[in-house]
Design an enzyme around this catalytic site. Structure first.
Site, short mmCIF file in Angstrom:
data_model
loop_
_atom_site.label_atom_id
_atom_site.label_comp_id
_atom_site.label_asym_id
_atom_site.label_seq_id
_atom_site.Cartn_x
_atom_site.Cartn_y
_atom_site.Cartn_z
N GLU A 1 4.07 1.43 4.64
CA GLU A 1 5.61 1.39 4.14
C GLU A 1 6.27 2.21 4.95
O GLU A 1 7.62 1.82 5.14
CB GLU A 1 5.43 2.08 2.78
CG GLU A 1 6.75 2.44 2.15
CD GLU A 1 6.47 3.55 1.05
OE1 GLU A 1 6.75 4.70 1.35
OE2 GLU A 1 5.97 3.21 -0.18
N ASP B 1 3.99 -4.62 0.90
CA ASP B 1 5.49 -4.16 1.22
C ASP B 1 5.58 -3.44 2.55
O ASP B 1 6.51 -3.87 3.17
CB ASP B 1 5.94 -3.22 0.10
CG ASP B 1 5.03 -1.92 0.09
OD1 ASP B 1 3.79 -1.80 0.38
OD2 ASP B 1 5.47 -0.90 -0.05
#
Length: 331
Positions: free
Chosen positions: A53, A110
């Site tokens: 991330e 993500d």
């Protein structure tokens, strides 16, 4: 007359340059706080671990701040240290104090998405086919290992392993990164990305729980189409789900899906807005929003007045990252 115009021109240029100086200053502050010389981004609020991330966030920040040197440094460490040769994705977490810094070989979509998206933006910005090819390889791997059809919806699982539990799947709505999916769709012309966007928006419409009518950080989608807050995590609209309205806004500044957040946050004065809320019980956090959380609230409620990010000396990694992402979403 000329003197008046000259004064006006000087004032305009001063305003332009001061705006850019603020933006550049925020990126410089972010790098000085969280970017290590080897290209690793440090999560100062989480025992200085690193994760995909943070690497992906910072790669995107570097591209949009036209900082190729930093981009290459961050991407180089990410590719060398975190890339999984078996599936083309990335190990999600790196702990520098462990004898084996990578113990969990799973990915986090993500992070993978942001890495691929930043590479796509970098390839376009700096006319570099290598970046574009790397981005294409990652998006292909995401589709192969993380995208499934379930309960009539095209969904992206949060990781390749552990989230498909047969009768239901666990989803993280903050991993629905619509603007990235749109760019992937535009580049590849594959329907899978448009299906993810359309079905992701439908699912967000079903993830409006309790009195707050907000999504929880983690949501279970059952085979009959029901959505409920996932039992394995607190039923909160909290530090994960705060990114949902950010990405919705980034995708479409005028999205009607922003209304539920406007309604919830509009109940409170700015400095009295709870940092999170339990969507099942309605119980709010005992402390208020600040830093990056407030930046997202301000973006949704008053986008015209969204200020350039200011990274303070006390700011932790996640708060600073949210501030920076809010700034990028308005570009």
């Amino acid at each position: 007359m000329w003197q008046r115009y000259k004064t006006l021109i000087v004032a305009i240029f001063a305003l332009i340059f001061s705006h850019h100086a603020l933006a550049d200053g925020a990126w410089d502050s972010y790098k000085s706080r969280f970017l290590m010389p080897d290209g690793r981004i440090v999560d100062t609020g989480n025992k200085s671990v690193s994760h995909t991330e943070g690497q992906g966030f910072a790669m995107m920040m570097a591209v949009l701040n036209d900082d190729r040197d930093s981009f290459d440094k961050i991407w180089g460490w990410t590719r060398t240290t975190l890339k999984n040769p078996e599936n083309g994705l990335f190990y999600w977490r790196y702990n520098p104090v462990e004898a084996q810094p990578i113990t969990d070989k799973n990915n986090a979509t993500d992070g993978d998405t942001f890495i691929a998206w930043a590479l796509l933006k970098a390839g376009e910005k700096w006319s570099d086919k290598d970046y574009l090819n790397e981005s294409d390889a990652i998006t292909k791997a995401l589709v192969a290992h993380n995208v499934i059809r379930f309960a009539g919806y095209q969904v992206m699982l949060p990781g390749a392993k552990g989230f498909n539990l047969n009768s239901y799947v666990n989803l993280n709505p903050s991993y629905f990164i619509f603007p990235a999916w749109q760019d992937f769709a535009n580049r590849s012309h594959l329907m899978v990305w448009r299906d993810l966007i359309n079905d992701g928006q439908k699912l967000l419409g079903k993830m409006q729980f309790g009195n707050p009518q907000l999504p929880s950080d983690w949501v279970s989608l059952y085979s009959d189409g029901r959505t409920v807050p996932a039992k394995q995590w607190p039923a909160r609209f909290s530090y994960d789900a705060i990114r949902v309205p950010l990405y919705v806004y980034w995708f479409n500044h005028n999205s009607p899906q922003l209304q539920v957040y406007k309604t919830w946050w509009g109940r409170f004065a700015r400095d009295k807005t709870p940092a999170w809320v339990n969507v099942t019980t309605g119980d709010p956090a005992p402390y208020m929003m600040d830093g990056g959380l407030l930046a997202v609230r301000d973006l949704v409620l008053q986008p015209a007045s969204a200020a350039q990010p200011q990274i303070t000396a006390q700011e932790d990694y996640y708060s600073a990252s949210l501030k920076m992402l809010v700034g990028l979403s308005t570009k």
